[in-house]
Design a protein around this motif. Structure first.
Motif, PDB file in Angstrom:
ATOM      1  N   GLY A  12       0.814  -1.214   0.000  1.00  0.00           N
ATOM      2  CA  GLY A  12       0.000   0.000   0.000  1.00  0.00           C
ATOM      3  C   GLY A  12       0.848   1.265   0.000  1.00  0.00           C
ATOM      4  O   GLY A  12       0.573   2.208  -0.745  1.00  0.00           O
ATOM      5  N   ALA A  13       1.888   1.269   0.822  1.00  0.00           N
ATOM      6  CA  ALA A  13       2.757   2.452   0.890  1.00  0.00           C
ATOM      7  C   ALA A  13       3.486   2.660  -0.430  1.00  0.00           C
ATOM      8  O   ALA A  13       3.562   3.793  -0.935  1.00  0.00           O
ATOM      9  CB  ALA A  13       3.761   2.297   2.029  1.00  0.00           C
ATOM     10  N   ARG A  49       2.562   1.618  -3.409  1.00  0.00           N
ATOM     11  CA  ARG A  49       1.612   2.018  -4.450  1.00  0.00           C
ATOM     12  C   ARG A  49       1.326   3.510  -4.364  1.00  0.00           C
ATOM     13  O   ARG A  49       1.205   4.195  -5.372  1.00  0.00           O
ATOM     14  CB  ARG A  49       0.328   1.184  -4.319  1.00  0.00           C
ATOM     15  CG  ARG A  49      -0.752   1.473  -5.324  1.00  0.00           C
ATOM     16  CD  ARG A  49      -0.434   0.998  -6.743  1.00  0.00           C
ATOM     17  NE  ARG A  49       0.559   1.835  -7.389  1.00  0.00           N
ATOM     18  CZ  ARG A  49       1.343   1.459  -8.403  1.00  0.00           C
ATOM     19  NH1 ARG A  49       1.280   0.260  -8.899  1.00  0.00           N
ATOM     20  NH2 ARG A  49       2.223   2.273  -8.922  1.00  0.00           N
ATOM     21  N   ARG A  50       1.202   4.033  -3.142  1.00  0.00           N
ATOM     22  CA  ARG A  50       0.950   5.470  -2.970  1.00  0.00           C
ATOM     23  C   ARG A  50       2.161   6.305  -3.390  1.00  0.00           C
ATOM     24  O   ARG A  50       2.001   7.399  -3.920  1.00  0.00           O
ATOM     25  CB  ARG A  50       0.597   5.775  -1.516  1.00  0.00           C
ATOM     26  CG  ARG A  50      -0.816   5.375  -1.130  1.00  0.00           C
ATOM     27  CD  ARG A  50      -1.212   5.864   0.254  1.00  0.00           C
ATOM     28  NE  ARG A  50      -0.341   5.402   1.330  1.00  0.00           N
ATOM     29  CZ  ARG A  50      -0.435   4.207   1.926  1.00  0.00           C
ATOM     30  NH1 ARG A  50      -1.366   3.351   1.530  1.00  0.00           N
ATOM     31  NH2 ARG A  50       0.379   3.885   2.905  1.00  0.00           N
ATOM     32  N   LEU A  51       3.362   5.800  -3.141  1.00  0.00           N
ATOM     33  CA  LEU A  51       4.581   6.565  -3.418  1.00  0.00           C
ATOM     34  C   LEU A  51       5.061   6.477  -4.864  1.00  0.00           C
ATOM     35  O   LEU A  51       5.726   7.389  -5.350  1.00  0.00           O
ATOM     36  CB  LEU A  51       5.711   6.092  -2.492  1.00  0.00           C
ATOM     37  CG  LEU A  51       5.520   6.402  -1.012  1.00  0.00           C
ATOM     38  CD1 LEU A  51       6.559   5.664  -0.180  1.00  0.00           C
ATOM     39  CD2 LEU A  51       5.589   7.894  -0.759  1.00  0.00           C
ATOM     40  N   CYS A  52       4.748   5.389  -5.532  1.00  0.00           N
ATOM     41  CA  CYS A  52       5.257   5.158  -6.900  1.00  0.00           C
ATOM     42  C   CYS A  52       4.201   5.542  -7.927  1.00  0.00           C
ATOM     43  O   CYS A  52       3.009   5.339  -7.712  1.00  0.00           O
ATOM     44  CB  CYS A  52       5.623   3.693  -7.091  1.00  0.00           C
ATOM     45  SG  CYS A  52       6.957   3.130  -6.012  1.00  0.00           S
ATOM     46  N   ARG A 110      -6.750  -1.335  -5.789  1.00  0.00           N
ATOM     47  CA  ARG A 110      -5.788  -0.323  -5.345  1.00  0.00           C
ATOM     48  C   ARG A 110      -4.568  -0.263  -6.264  1.00  0.00           C
ATOM     49  O   ARG A 110      -3.576   0.375  -5.940  1.00  0.00           O
ATOM     50  CB  ARG A 110      -5.356  -0.635  -3.915  1.00  0.00           C
ATOM     51  CG  ARG A 110      -6.527  -0.554  -2.944  1.00  0.00           C
ATOM     52  CD  ARG A 110      -6.210  -1.033  -1.550  1.00  0.00           C
ATOM     53  NE  ARG A 110      -5.026  -0.441  -0.990  1.00  0.00           N
ATOM     54  CZ  ARG A 110      -4.343  -0.968   0.022  1.00  0.00           C
ATOM     55  NH1 ARG A 110      -4.735  -2.100   0.560  1.00  0.00           N
ATOM     56  NH2 ARG A 110      -3.268  -0.374   0.496  1.00  0.00           N
TER      57      ARG A 110
END
Length: 126
Positions: free
Chosen positions: A20-21, A23-26, A71
């Motif tokens: 999850g982290a 996916r949010r950052l990349c 997501r």
């Protein structure tokens, strides 16, 4: 520039949190892939709610890993058979996966039978 592939080995709390982290950052050009043998994610600490009666069944704390796709995270349902960290490849029961980065979050396997008397006298929430 072509995107990178991040392979996350393990779909437990550590692997799902990392996925999850990342996916949010990349950016969307990068692939985030979770490889996990179970079809469902279960937050084991939710077993305390089951014990206290706040939940009626263990299934209330489970989620299908197929929901990761909503997501932007890919899920490979497979057993991990071998890891080659130099080549950044993972051999699984579904074939070999290659990536640019590996996150290893395989968790632990519990073997309560290895502790004499544990099965008879202890409660294992996991």
């Amino acid at each position: 520039m072509t995107g990178k592939t991040i392979l996350i080995l393990g779909g437990g709390l550590g692997g799902i949190t990392a996925a999850g982290a990342l996916r949010r950052l990349c950016g969307p050009e990068h692939r985030v892939v979770v490889i996990e043998r179970s079809a469902k994610f279960s937050l084991r600490m939710a077993n305390l709610w089951l014990m206290s009666g706040e939940r009626r069944s263990a299934e209330e704390g489970e989620r299908s890993l197929s929901r990761l796709a909503t997501r932007g995270i890919e899920w490979v349902h497979a057993d991990i058979e071998a890891i080659d960290p130099v080549a950044k490849t993972v051999r699984t029961s579904a074939g070999t996966q290659g990536g640019d980065f590996l996150v290893i979050a395989l968790g632990a396997e519990h073997h309560p039978e290895s502790v004499p008397g544990f099965g008879e006298a202890a409660l294992n929430l996991y």
